[in-house]
Scaffold this motif. Structure first.
Motif, PDB file in Angstrom:
ATOM      1  N   MET A 162       1.668  -0.583  -6.388  1.00 40.83           N
ATOM      2  CA  MET A 162       0.640  -1.562  -6.721  1.00 40.83           C
ATOM      3  C   MET A 162      -0.633  -1.333  -5.907  1.00 40.83           C
ATOM      4  N   LEU A 163      -0.471  -0.959  -4.641  1.00 41.54           N
ATOM      5  CA  LEU A 163      -1.622  -0.689  -3.783  1.00 41.54           C
ATOM      6  C   LEU A 163      -2.439   0.471  -4.318  1.00 41.54           C
ATOM      7  N   ILE A 164      -1.770   1.558  -4.701  1.00 39.91           N
ATOM      8  CA  ILE A 164      -2.472   2.749  -5.180  1.00 39.91           C
ATOM      9  C   ILE A 164      -3.163   2.481  -6.509  1.00 39.91           C
ATOM     10  N   TRP A 165      -2.425   1.924  -7.478  1.00 43.49           N
ATOM     11  CA  TRP A 165      -2.991   1.731  -8.815  1.00 43.49           C
ATOM     12  C   TRP A 165      -4.059   0.647  -8.838  1.00 43.49           C
ATOM     13  N   THR A 166      -3.919  -0.353  -7.999  1.00 42.27           N
ATOM     14  CA  THR A 166      -4.970  -1.371  -7.915  1.00 42.27           C
ATOM     15  C   THR A 166      -6.233  -0.785  -7.305  1.00 42.27           C
ATOM     16  N   SER A 167      -6.070   0.089  -6.309  1.00 46.12           N
ATOM     17  CA  SER A 167      -7.232   0.756  -5.713  1.00 46.12           C
ATOM     18  C   SER A 167      -7.933   1.638  -6.742  1.00 46.12           C
TER      19      SER A 167
END
Length: 270
Positions: free
Chosen positions: A95-100
């Motif tokens: 979630m952190l990567i794709w939200t970024s």
């Protein structure tokens, strides 16, 4: 034979230009994603999880409207009846990567428009090429306006409706974090792209694929589709549906005027 090779090289050169457009756009998105990654705490706690809070500005606004006009009071709440959970080991990292990356796309959107304009500009007239700053400004404004509308209006309406929808008192809402964040990101980003409708109509009209007459003839069908969308994403009250319907309807009407403007300009140049 020489002409054939020349055409083939011209086509390959065209693909090469497109390849570099995609490469530069990807680099811009990654740079934006890096910036977003460094502000991930703010993005998640304030922005992403904002609509989960019963005191979110949209809920307060709708609650005041509902109280004033004696409408549905589902927005007058202190806490939404659901909890978020992560059920996979790599869930939060993913979630952190794709939200970024999503935030990087939003941040770099004006640059992506610039790259796309440079790619299509050889097919435009010289006067049209000089309007690049207006194109970037208007298209970026529409996109960011759409993202804001999706985030502050559609997302809270959807979250509030789905969180309060129950099929039985025996079922407790424990929402997977992937589902929640996916709704916030998809709704906001999709609405931003939908608000680009006037820009899309401009280029379709330039290519002769859409006319003002066509849009007028199918206006009634477009309005029905807009009303259906508004009814799906909003609670069962008239005010909420109107708030969602009006901007989408305005975009469609603006698109008709744009198609008419393009057709008149093309007639003047021929």
């Amino acid at each position: 034979m020489a002409k054939k090779n020349q055409r083939e090289m011209s086509f390959l050169d065209h693909l090469e230009v497109l390849r570099w457009v995609l490469i530069r756009s990807t680099i811009a998105i990654l740079i934006g994603a890096t910036v977003a990654y460094n502000f991930s705490d703010f993005i998640f706690d304030v922005i992403i999880f904002g609509p989960k809070d019963g005191n979110f500005i949209t809920y307060r606004w709708f609650c005041e409207l509902a109280t004033q006009y004696d409408l549905d009071k589902s927005f007058c709440l202190e806490e939404l009846p659901f909890q978020l959970q992560n059920r996979t080991m790599e869930g939060q990292f993913s979630m952190l990567i794709w939200t970024s990356i999503t935030a990087g796309f939003i941040i770099s959107f004006p640059f992506i428009l610039w790259e796309l304009w440079k790619f299509v500009s050889p097919a435009l007239y010289e006067k049209e090429k000089k309007n690049i700053k207006y194109f970037i400004a208007i298209a970026s404004f529409l996109f960011f306006l759409g993202v804001a509308f999706g985030y502050f209006i559609l997302t809270p309406l959807s979250i509030n409706f789905l969180a309060n929808l129950t099929i039985s008192t025996q079922v407790e809402n424990q929402i997977d974090i992937d589902s929640y964040i996916g709704l916030v990101k998809t709704t906001s980003l999709a609405t931003g792209l939908v608000f680009e409708l006037p820009i899309v109509i401009f280029f379709l009209a330039k290519m002769g694929l859409v006319t003002a007459k066509f849009l007028r003839d199918y206006r009634r069908y477009a309005i029905v589709i807009i009303l259906i969308i508004a009814a799906i994403v909003t609670p069962p009250d008239v005010i909420s549906q109107i708030i969602v319907t009006i901007p989408l309807w305005i975009l469609y009407e603006v698109s008709i005027f744009i198609a008419l403007f393009v057709s008149k300009k093309d007639k003047q140049t021929t």
